[in-house]
Motif scaffolding. Structure first.
Motif, PDB file in Angstrom:
ATOM      1  N   TYR A 227       0.806  -1.225   0.000  1.00 20.55           N
ATOM      2  CA  TYR A 227       0.000   0.000   0.000  1.00 20.55           C
ATOM      3  C   TYR A 227       0.839   1.275   0.000  1.00 20.55           C
ATOM      4  N   TRP A 228       2.156   1.154   0.032  1.00 23.18           N
ATOM      5  CA  TRP A 228       2.994   2.341   0.154  1.00 23.18           C
ATOM      6  C   TRP A 228       2.794   3.306  -1.010  1.00 23.18           C
ATOM      7  N   ALA A 229       2.882   2.795  -2.226  1.00 21.17           N
ATOM      8  CA  ALA A 229       2.778   3.663  -3.406  1.00 21.17           C
ATOM      9  C   ALA A 229       1.392   4.296  -3.492  1.00 21.17           C
ATOM     10  N   LEU A 230       0.361   3.516  -3.179  1.00 25.57           N
ATOM     11  CA  LEU A 230      -1.005   4.036  -3.247  1.00 25.57           C
ATOM     12  C   LEU A 230      -1.231   5.104  -2.182  1.00 25.57           C
ATOM     13  N   LEU A 231      -0.694   4.880  -0.982  1.00 31.90           N
ATOM     14  CA  LEU A 231      -0.822   5.876   0.084  1.00 31.90           C
ATOM     15  C   LEU A 231      -0.156   7.186  -0.323  1.00 31.90           C
ATOM     16  N   GLU A 232       1.041   7.100  -0.889  1.00 30.26           N
ATOM     17  CA  GLU A 232       1.745   8.320  -1.296  1.00 30.26           C
ATOM     18  C   GLU A 232       1.011   9.027  -2.432  1.00 30.26           C
ATOM     19  N   ALA A 233       0.524   8.266  -3.408  1.00 31.94           N
ATOM     20  CA  ALA A 233      -0.161   8.875  -4.556  1.00 31.94           C
ATOM     21  C   ALA A 233      -1.460   9.557  -4.132  1.00 31.94           C
ATOM     22  N   THR A 234      -2.246   8.898  -3.298  1.00 37.16           N
ATOM     23  CA  THR A 234      -3.541   9.466  -2.914  1.00 37.16           C
ATOM     24  C   THR A 234      -3.376  10.659  -1.975  1.00 37.16           C
ATOM     25  N   THR A 235      -2.388  10.626  -1.107  1.00 37.78           N
ATOM     26  CA  THR A 235      -2.184  11.787  -0.228  1.00 37.78           C
ATOM     27  C   THR A 235      -1.517  12.936  -0.980  1.00 37.78           C
ATOM     28  N   THR A 236      -0.731  12.633  -2.012  1.00 39.64           N
ATOM     29  CA  THR A 236      -0.165  13.698  -2.849  1.00 39.64           C
ATOM     30  C   THR A 236      -1.280  14.499  -3.518  1.00 39.64           C
ATOM     31  N   SER A 237      -2.276  13.800  -4.030  1.00 41.39           N
ATOM     32  CA  SER A 237      -3.383  14.483  -4.713  1.00 41.39           C
ATOM     33  C   SER A 237      -4.322  15.180  -3.736  1.00 41.39           C
ATOM     34  N   ASN A 238      -4.167  14.911  -2.440  1.00 44.57           N
ATOM     35  CA  ASN A 238      -5.047  15.521  -1.433  1.00 44.57           C
ATOM     36  C   ASN A 238      -4.303  16.419  -0.450  1.00 44.57           C
ATOM     37  N   VAL A 239      -3.088  16.872  -0.819  1.00 43.67           N
ATOM     38  CA  VAL A 239      -2.318  17.738   0.075  1.00 43.67           C
ATOM     39  C   VAL A 239      -3.137  18.979   0.437  1.00 43.67           C
ATOM     40  N   PHE A 240      -3.140  19.304   1.732  1.00 44.69           N
ATOM     41  CA  PHE A 240      -3.847  20.423   2.349  1.00 44.69           C
ATOM     42  C   PHE A 240      -5.352  20.199   2.453  1.00 44.69           C
ATOM     43  N   ASN A 241      -5.826  19.010   2.080  1.00 40.63           N
ATOM     44  CA  ASN A 241      -7.207  18.660   2.377  1.00 40.63           C
ATOM     45  C   ASN A 241      -7.300  18.126   3.800  1.00 40.63           C
ATOM     46  N   GLN A 242      -8.502  18.186   4.360  1.00 38.09           N
ATOM     47  CA  GLN A 242      -8.743  17.626   5.683  1.00 38.09           C
ATOM     48  C   GLN A 242      -8.894  16.115   5.566  1.00 38.09           C
ATOM     49  N   LEU A 243      -8.259  15.381   6.469  1.00 33.92           N
ATOM     50  CA  LEU A 243      -8.262  13.918   6.469  1.00 33.92           C
ATOM     51  C   LEU A 243      -9.036  13.399   7.670  1.00 33.92           C
ATOM     52  N   LEU A 244      -9.839  12.366   7.442  1.00 34.25           N
ATOM     53  CA  LEU A 244     -10.474  11.625   8.534  1.00 34.25           C
ATOM     54  C   LEU A 244     -10.005  10.185   8.468  1.00 34.25           C
ATOM     55  N   VAL A 245      -9.579   9.645   9.611  1.00 33.64           N
ATOM     56  CA  VAL A 245      -9.187   8.247   9.725  1.00 33.64           C
ATOM     57  C   VAL A 245     -10.251   7.526  10.538  1.00 33.64           C
ATOM     58  N   THR A 246     -10.758   6.419   9.995  1.00 37.86           N
ATOM     59  CA  THR A 246     -11.744   5.623  10.715  1.00 37.86           C
ATOM     60  C   THR A 246     -11.240   4.191  10.872  1.00 37.86           C
ATOM     61  N   VAL A 247     -11.721   3.525  11.909  1.00 35.66           N
ATOM     62  CA  VAL A 247     -11.534   2.084  12.074  1.00 35.66           C
ATOM     63  C   VAL A 247     -12.902   1.464  11.839  1.00 35.66           C
ATOM     64  N   ASN A 263       6.619   5.981   2.533  1.00 31.05           N
ATOM     65  CA  ASN A 263       7.102   4.750   3.172  1.00 31.05           C
ATOM     66  C   ASN A 263       6.034   4.054   4.009  1.00 31.05           C
ATOM     67  N   GLY A 264       4.768   4.289   3.646  1.00 29.12           N
ATOM     68  CA  GLY A 264       3.683   3.570   4.299  1.00 29.12           C
ATOM     69  C   GLY A 264       3.359   4.010   5.706  1.00 29.12           C
ATOM     70  N   ASN A 265       3.898   5.154   6.146  1.00 27.69           N
ATOM     71  CA  ASN A 265       3.688   5.611   7.522  1.00 27.69           C
ATOM     72  C   ASN A 265       2.982   6.962   7.558  1.00 27.69           C
ATOM     73  N   PHE A 266       2.156   7.166   8.569  1.00 30.04           N
ATOM     74  CA  PHE A 266       1.666   8.506   8.869  1.00 30.04           C
ATOM     75  C   PHE A 266       1.437   8.622  10.368  1.00 30.04           C
ATOM     76  N   GLU A 267       1.469   9.865  10.852  1.00 32.21           N
ATOM     77  CA  GLU A 267       1.482  10.118  12.292  1.00 32.21           C
ATOM     78  C   GLU A 267       0.377  11.087  12.686  1.00 32.21           C
ATOM     79  N   LYS A 268       0.024  11.013  13.956  1.00 28.74           N
ATOM     80  CA  LYS A 268      -0.888  11.981  14.559  1.00 28.74           C
ATOM     81  C   LYS A 268      -0.416  12.226  15.986  1.00 28.74           C
ATOM     82  N   THR A 269      -0.205  13.504  16.324  1.00 29.66           N
ATOM     83  CA  THR A 269       0.285  13.876  17.645  1.00 29.66           C
ATOM     84  C   THR A 269      -0.806  14.583  18.435  1.00 29.66           C
TER      85      THR A 269
END
Length: 290
Positions: A227-247, A263-269
C-alpha cells in the motif's frame, strides 16, 4: 512588549503589501483585520520559507488558493492596495535572513483576486529537548500477501477519507463527541486497508525554555508494503485537504494532509491526555486475533 523579531516580521509583511499597491482592487472597504470564519484552522506544515511560494503559482486565483491552503485565520483588507491572508504555521527554524528564529505564521498577498507574494512572521527560537520517551506497540500484525489475505479473526479495515464543509451526495456528516461538527465525507474512502502492519504510540516528555515541560503523544500507523505507493499517490493528490481516519465505520481522528505520506507511515500527535485513551482504544481494534 512583543519580541523584536515578531515586530520585524510584521513590518516586512506590511512593507511588502505597500509594494503591491500598484495592483489595486476596486472595493472601498476600510482597512483592517477580519476573521475569515469561526471554523478552526489547522496550521500549515511548511518545510522552508520557499515551500509556500512553490505551492502558489503567480497569478493563481483566490479559489485555487483556498483549495490548496484552506481558509485563512484572518484577512487584512488593505483597501485599494490588496488583501493579506494570514495562516498559522507549525513553527520551523527560519532558513532565510532571520537566523535563530522560528517561522510562526505566513501571509499570502492577494491583488485583483490573484496571488502576488508571500511573507512570514517570526519568533525567537525556543530550545526544546526530549527528557524521556516511552514507546508502546499497540498493534503488530504478521501479514500475508501484502495484507490482502490473512488467517485468524477478521479486523475492521482502516479507512482514509477527505472531509468537506459542503454536503456530499451519498455521503454523511461527521459529528461525534471526539470530532464535533467535523464536516462531510463521501460514501467511499480514498484508501482502505484490510490489515495494518503496526500501530506505535510514543509518549514523550519535552523540556521547554524556562524550565517548563509538556507531554506529547504520537501515534504512528504503518501499512503493508503493498500500500505504500497508493498511500503516497492518494495523499499527494489531497495535500492540504482535511483527512479523517476511521476504524471500520468509527471516526478516530482527523487532521490536515500537509505533505504526502511516504514509506507507508503517517502520524498523529496529541497534546492533551484526555484525547489519547479513546484513540488508543479504537486503533487497538486493528490487532489481529488468532
Amino acid at each position: 512588549m512583543p519580541p523584536i523579531k515578531i515586530l520585524l516580521g510584521h513590518l516586512i509583511c506590511f512593507l511588502m503589501s505597500l509594494l503591491l499597491a500598484g495592483c489595486s482592487r476596486s472595493n472601498t472597504s476600510e482597512p483592517g483585520p477580519r476573521r475569515a470564519d469561526k471554523t478552526p484552522v489547522s496550521p500549515l506544515a511548511l518545510r522552508s520559507t520557499a515551500h509556500l511560494k512553490r505551492l502558489l503559482a503567480p497569478g493563481m486565483k483566490t479559489n485555487e488558493i483556498l483549495a490548496k491552503l484552506g481558509k485563512p485565520i484572518t484577512v487584512f483588507d488593505a483597501g485599494q492596495w490588496a488583501e493579506q491572508w494570514e495562516y498559522p504555521v507549525t513553527p520551523f527554524p527560519a532558513d532565510d535572513g532571520m537566523r535563530d528564529a522560528y517561522v510562526i505564521s505566513a501571509s499570502v498577498f492577494i491583488t485583483n483576486g490573484c496571488f502576488a507574494n508571500v511573507g512570514y512572521a517570526y519568533a525567537p527560537r525556543q530550545h526544546e529537548r526530549s527528557l524521556s520517551a516511552r514507546e508502546k506497540i499497540i498493534v503488530t500484525n504478521a501479514t500475508v500477501d501484502g495484507g490482502q489475505q490473512y488467517s485468524g479473526q477478521q479486523t475492521p479495515p482502516l479507512r482514509l477519507f477527505t472531509v468537506s464543509s459542503n454536503t456530499i451526495p451519498g455521503g454523511r456528516m461527521i459529528d461525534t463527541d471526539r470530532l464535533p461538527n467535523l464536516g462531510y465525507i463521501p460514501a467511499a474512502p480514498f484508501l482502505e486497508v484490510p490489515v495494518v502492519d503496526q500501530v506505535r504510540l510514543v509518549e514523550r516528555l519535552v523540556a521547554e525554555e524556562g524550565g517548563r515541560t509538556h507531554t506529547n503523544w504520537e501515534f504512528t500507523i504503518s501499512l503493508p508494503a503493498a500500500y505504500w505507493a497508493l498511500l503516497e499517490a492518494t495523499t499527494t493528490s489531497n495535500v492540504f485537504n482535511q483527512l479523517l481516519v476511521t476504524v471500520g465505520n468509527e471516526p478516530v481522528f482527523a487532521g490536515r494532509i500537509n505533505e504526502p505520506f511516504q514509506n507507508g507511515n503517517f502520524e498523529k500527535t496529541f497534546n492533551e491526555a484526555s484525547q489519547v485513551e479513546g484513540v488508543k482504544r479504537e486503533l487497538a481494534r486493528l490487532q489481529r486475533r488468532k
